[in-house]
Design a protein around this motif. Structure first.
Motif, PDB file in Angstrom:
ATOM      1  N   GLN A 117      84.433  66.693  59.505  1.00 50.14           N
ATOM      2  CA  GLN A 117      84.909  65.310  59.421  1.00 50.14           C
ATOM      3  C   GLN A 117      83.877  64.344  59.988  1.00 50.14           C
ATOM      4  O   GLN A 117      83.657  63.269  59.443  1.00 50.14           O
ATOM      5  CB  GLN A 117      86.221  65.140  60.192  1.00 50.14           C
ATOM      6  CG  GLN A 117      87.437  65.618  59.405  1.00 50.14           C
ATOM      7  CD  GLN A 117      88.142  66.761  60.093  1.00 50.14           C
ATOM      8  OE1 GLN A 117      87.518  67.545  60.807  1.00 50.14           O
ATOM      9  NE2 GLN A 117      89.435  66.884  59.860  1.00 50.14           N
ATOM     10  N   GLN A 171      81.368  63.705  57.469  1.00 50.16           N
ATOM     11  CA  GLN A 171      81.827  62.774  56.428  1.00 50.16           C
ATOM     12  C   GLN A 171      81.707  61.327  56.899  1.00 50.16           C
ATOM     13  O   GLN A 171      81.299  60.448  56.141  1.00 50.16           O
ATOM     14  CB  GLN A 171      83.273  63.067  56.063  1.00 50.16           C
ATOM     15  CG  GLN A 171      83.358  64.136  54.982  1.00 50.16           C
ATOM     16  CD  GLN A 171      84.776  64.505  54.637  1.00 50.16           C
ATOM     17  OE1 GLN A 171      85.724  63.905  55.132  1.00 50.16           O
ATOM     18  NE2 GLN A 171      84.914  65.507  53.799  1.00 50.16           N
ATOM     19  N   ASP A 195      86.918  72.059  55.561  1.00 58.10           N
ATOM     20  CA  ASP A 195      86.804  70.591  55.501  1.00 58.10           C
ATOM     21  C   ASP A 195      87.285  69.961  56.804  1.00 58.10           C
ATOM     22  O   ASP A 195      87.698  68.811  56.841  1.00 58.10           O
ATOM     23  CB  ASP A 195      87.609  70.067  54.307  1.00 58.10           C
ATOM     24  CG  ASP A 195      87.000  70.565  53.000  1.00 58.10           C
ATOM     25  OD1 ASP A 195      85.789  70.378  52.815  1.00 58.10           O
ATOM     26  OD2 ASP A 195      87.727  71.187  52.198  1.00 58.10           O
ATOM     27  N   GLY A 196      87.266  70.749  57.856  1.00 54.05           N
ATOM     28  CA  GLY A 196      87.697  70.254  59.164  1.00 54.05           C
ATOM     29  C   GLY A 196      89.144  70.630  59.416  1.00 54.05           C
ATOM     30  O   GLY A 196      89.902  70.930  58.487  1.00 54.05           O
TER      31      GLY A 196
END
Ligand SMILES: Cc1cc2nc3c(=O)[nH]c(=O)nc-3n(C[C@H](O)[C@H](O)[C@H](O)COP(=O)(O)OP(=O)(O)OC[C@H]3O[C@@H](n4cnc5c(N)ncnc54)[C@H](O)[C@@H]3O)c2cc1C
Length: 837
Positions: free
Chosen positions: A209, A212, A281-282
């Motif tokens: 995250q 991102q 994706d975390g």
């Protein structure tokens, strides 16, 4: 919360707090840490707290050593209990390969200053009476190693940081990060905004995250990791009652587990096969303190092995199984240092031994932030050691592989097979058909050596079946043959590499070096800029080539480039393939703000085929009407030439010390050129050769490599780059610091050594070097067998007074001392007559 700080650290696990502490110790008190929940609510709370000093990496080894020293003193400094138990750590060996690994590591440890003892099975039994020592051939002990309470350690580091003026904000979640036009960072949290000069991320399993928010694919994805805590065992309880010392941490590497006492019972921590990547994706929003469902099936083989090794373990019930996410990177080492493509953004992520690394990682990162440079060579942990290829799909597969290989013997020639082949040059299939056994660098497949078609290793040569982890060979070829065994010693490929070297020396060889990193620098200020950056003189005329180094601010060596002038305002730079992202980032960050220079990465536009050997000119001349004679095309020049129907920049340079040409060609023409060369070369005895042969040939020429002979830890002059460093040419990066370093005096000197008396082993790098009295006086940086000279050779850094030609030293290779003599540099063809021919 204040609105501005010099540094903001995101993440209140042991790593983030360790960084905050180190910044304060460096004298920066305007530093703030933001933690979304409570300190240690991430991975840190469920860590087993072991502090293993064992690490084959020179960088990571030094980081771990610093941590342990720091933790030992932390309680006295902060008054905060950290639960540090220096109980020692014993690693058992069941196989010869494992023993070699320990012997190799003992050398690394000596050069770093980490204490190790070698134990007999009887000594193991004395310290660990519950251990069944059957089948053990010996053990390595770290007497200074032990474990700590991770949460207490984090709180002590936090206290030390707060005492020095740092602020810590718990329950403060970072939700967005932006770069302000001023170059500062704006960090948005659910408690308000804060701006800062430097931003450090230490977000553990939340790194996906964080990436991102930053627009970066940070090469970290966690893997599930379990450990088991048992009920108390009467024998341990009795030991405690009698006041006997704790038995310490026991590791059976060959079965991939560690064990220690815990509250009268035991902790068993296996590194299993099949552990899946997680938090790809975390984690979810409420993932604090999260544990996964245990998987006892996955643990079963290790539990069984542990029961045989420590029968008491079979006699107690399991109290709890912890299964938590542990951050991993493709090579298992953490990510510590600057982010690529961003200024003043620092990553301290991907820690799988974060409790062990926190103190040292913070120490080096704080030096980097405050002083502009770390003091130890951080290449092994630099975030830029991976490229854009290390993205989500690759990371999942590669990080699982790194996890399950934590305990496999770390053979220097091991080439792990997951996520391969990824990047293939056009001639990959042709090389494979010729017998190439590939290695991988920066995602590229490169021929390591060439196996004859009838070569196949027998069962007896391969792994021992009764040991869980003793995988010692490359995967089988397409027709099912195993052709390469990994070893710390000369392995089965040794004579075949010798044949490749001889053929390069006698005839002509072809090497695929397309993995080289390539950059184009152009524009009206290109020359002036390169001149202000690099330590050598920049080639003045079109077609001239120079070897140039980018120094660190302190006068060490950061990067190496072959600089080829392609026009009045254009240059083509060639650098190490493994350091493409690192080197490009250093160049990009140094671009003049006022413009006038264009920098482009052109790695994938050009393939590189290296023709080397006395018949290389004759061969190439059959494919081009450009005059290749020495008079028309001398050493250290380049020309754009036809190669049959194709074309290439031919550069008269190479890394093997023979007459030769590097052909930098449009990558889409590679196979055409390859076929033309192989056809034309048939009557001249052409044979492909690989990286292993190249390494042997370059050692005979005393050619240095980044992160070995060249590093920020050694000044460019200690590394013997006098010919390439022109202190009087005007200003360039690191010049003044290098002058000051010379005035202070050097502590190292680059030497070439002949190692005597070896029969089945050569130095590999990192072996300790001793004087006649047995004192440690240096370290080997590279080593191998020189086939043209018929000698075992090594490159090394030694105490300056011991570097005179003829000096007698000794080198410890795999536990045995060998006499080593300092010989003149470039023992093969010292006058470069072959290169200039
Ligand atoms: C079962 C198990 C056993 C282990 N045993 C050992 C061992 O024996 N020895 C050892 O050295 N290591 C061990 N480890 C590894 C060790 O736990 C980790 O390497 C270490 O805890 C990593 O610390 P960290 O600070 O990087 O991450 P974390 O402890 O996960 O800290 C990251 C912090 O960042 C915070 N954060 C994330 N995103 C944000 C945001 N957007 N805003 C604000 N805060 C944020 C999180 O809340 C978290 O507190 C073990 C791990 C596991 C799973």
């Amino acid at each position: 919360m204040k609105s501005h700080a010099r540094v903001v650290v995101i993440g209140g696990g042991v790593v983030g707090v360790g960084t905050l502490y180190a910044l304060v110790k460096k004298g920066w008190s305007d530093v703030v840490l933001l933690e979304r929940n409570e300190l240690t609510s991430g991975s840190t709370w469920h860590a087993a707290g072991l502090l293993p000093l064992f690490n084959m990496s020179y960088s990571v080894g030094q980081i771990h050593k610093h941590s342990v020293e720091l933790y030992r003193a932390l309680e006295a400094e902060t008054g905060q209990h950290v639960g540090f138990r220096q109980v020692s750590n014993i690693r058992l060996a069941r196989t010869r390969d494992r023993w070699d690994e320990y012997m190799y590591y003992a050398g690394v440890a000596e050069t770093i200053g980490v204490k190790v003892n070698l134990l007999t099975p009887a000594q193991v039994k004395e310290i660990w009476p519950l251990c069944n020592t059957e089948g053990i051939i010996g053990a390595l002990q770290h007497p200074d190693d032990g474990y700590i309470q991770p949460a207490d350690l984090t709180q002590a580091l936090a206290k030390g940081a707060r005492d020095g003026g740092a602020q810590i904000h718990r329950k403060t979640r970072v939700t967005a990060i932006a770069e302000k036009p001023s170059g500062e960072w704006l960090v948005t949290t659910d408690q308000g905004d804060i701006a800062c000069e430097h931003l450090v991320t230490a977000t553990g399993n939340f790194v996906r995250q964080t990436g991102q928010m930053l627009g970066l694919d940070i090469p970290v994805i966690p893997v599930e990791h379990q450990y088991i805590v048992t009920e108390p065992h009467p024998a341990i309880v009795e030991r405690q009652r009698r006041g006997l010392p704790e038995m310490g941490v026991l590791r059976e590497s060959d079965s991939s587990w560690y064990m220690r006492e815990e509250n009268g019972g035991l902790i068993l921590g296996p590194y299993e096969r099949g552990a899946p990547a997680c938090y790809v994706d975390g984690p979810a929003e409420k993932a604090e303190f999260e544990l996964f469902q245990e998987d006892l099936d996955r643990l079963a083989p290790h539990i069984e092995a542990a029961m045989i090794r420590v029968p008491a373990f079979a006699e107690v019930g399991i109290k709890k199984v912890y299964n938590g996410a542990i951050a991993y990177t493709p090579d298992g080492s953490p990510i510590i240092g600057p982010a690529w493509g961003r200024r003043n953004l620092w990553l301290n992520e991907g820690h799988s031994f974060g409790v062990t690394a926190s103190g040292g990682a913070g120490w080096q990162l704080a030096e980097w932030i405050v002083e502009g440079e770390p003091s130890i060579d951080m290449m092994g942990v630099d975030p830029r050691r991976f490229g854009p290829y290390a993205a989500r799909g690759y990371l999942k597969v590669k990080n699982e592989e790194a996890y399950r290989n934590v305990f496999t013997p770390h053979f220097p020639d091991e080439e792990r097979s997951s996520a391969r082949p990824l990047k293939r040059t056009p001639c990959y299939d042709r090389m494979k058909a010729l017998g190439a056994v590939f290695g991988s660098v920066y995602g590229w497949e490169r021929p390591g050596w060439f196996a004859p078609p009838d070569l196949a290793l027998s069962e007896a040569d391969l792994d021992r079946p009764d040991v869980i982890l003793n995988h010692n060979h490359a995967p089988p070829t397409d027709d099912g043959r195993v052709v390469e065994k990994w070893s710390f010693r000369r392995s089965n490929y040794f004579p075949h590499v010798g044949n490749e070297c001889r053929n390069v020396h006698d005839n002509v060889g072809l090497l695929d070096m397309s993995a080289f990193a390539k950059y184009q620098v152009s524009g009206p200020r290109a020359e002036e800029w390169l001149d202000s950056l690099l330590a050598n003189r920049i080639p003045k005329q079109k077609g001239r080539i120079a070897l140039c180094h980018l120094l660190s601010m302190n006068g060490g060596v950061r990067s190496e480039f072959t600089v080829y002038r392609t026009g009045p305002q254009s240059f083509y730079l060639v650098g190490a393939g493994a350091f493409e992202r690192h080197d490009f980032d250093c160049l990009e960050k140094a671009l003049p703000p006022s413009g006038g220079v264009r920098l482009e990465k052109v790695t994938t536009q050009y393939g590189v085929l290296v023709l080397a050997g006395p018949r290389s000119r004759e061969l190439l001349q059959t494919l081009t009407d450009v005059d290749l004679s020495n008079a028309a095309f001398p050493w250290l020049t380049g020309k754009f030439i036809d190669v049959g129907i194709a074309q290439a920049h031919a550069l008269r340079v190479n890394f093997v010390g023979e007459l030769g040409f590097e052909l930098h060609h449009p990558i889409e023409m590679q196979n055409t050129i390859f076929d033309l060369i192989m056809d034309a070369g048939k009557p001249m005895g052409i044979r492909p050769f690989g990286i292993k042969a190249m390494d042997s040939l370059r050692i005979e020429k005393s050619y240095r490599l980044i992160s070995r002979e060249l590093s920020i830890e050694y000044s460019a002059l200690e590394s013997g780059l006098d010919r390439f460093v022109h202190l009087n040419k005007g200003e360039f990066v690191g010049r003044d610091a290098l002058v000051r370093w010379r005035e202070r005096g050097f502590t190292n000197r680059f030497v070439t050594l002949e190692v005597h008396g070896t029969s089945d082993v050569d130095a590999r790098g990192s072996e300790p070097i001793h004087d006649r009295k047995g004192a440690l006086v240096g370290r080997c940086t590279s080593g191998g067998y020189g086939w043209r000279l018929g000698k075992s050779l090594a490159l090394a850094m030694v105490r300056p007074d011991l570097g005179e030609i003829g000096g007698e030293l000794s080198m410890r290779i795999l536990g045995q001392s060998y006499p080593a003599t300092v010989i003149p540099e470039s023992p093969f063809d010292p006058e470069n007559l072959k290169l200039r021919a």
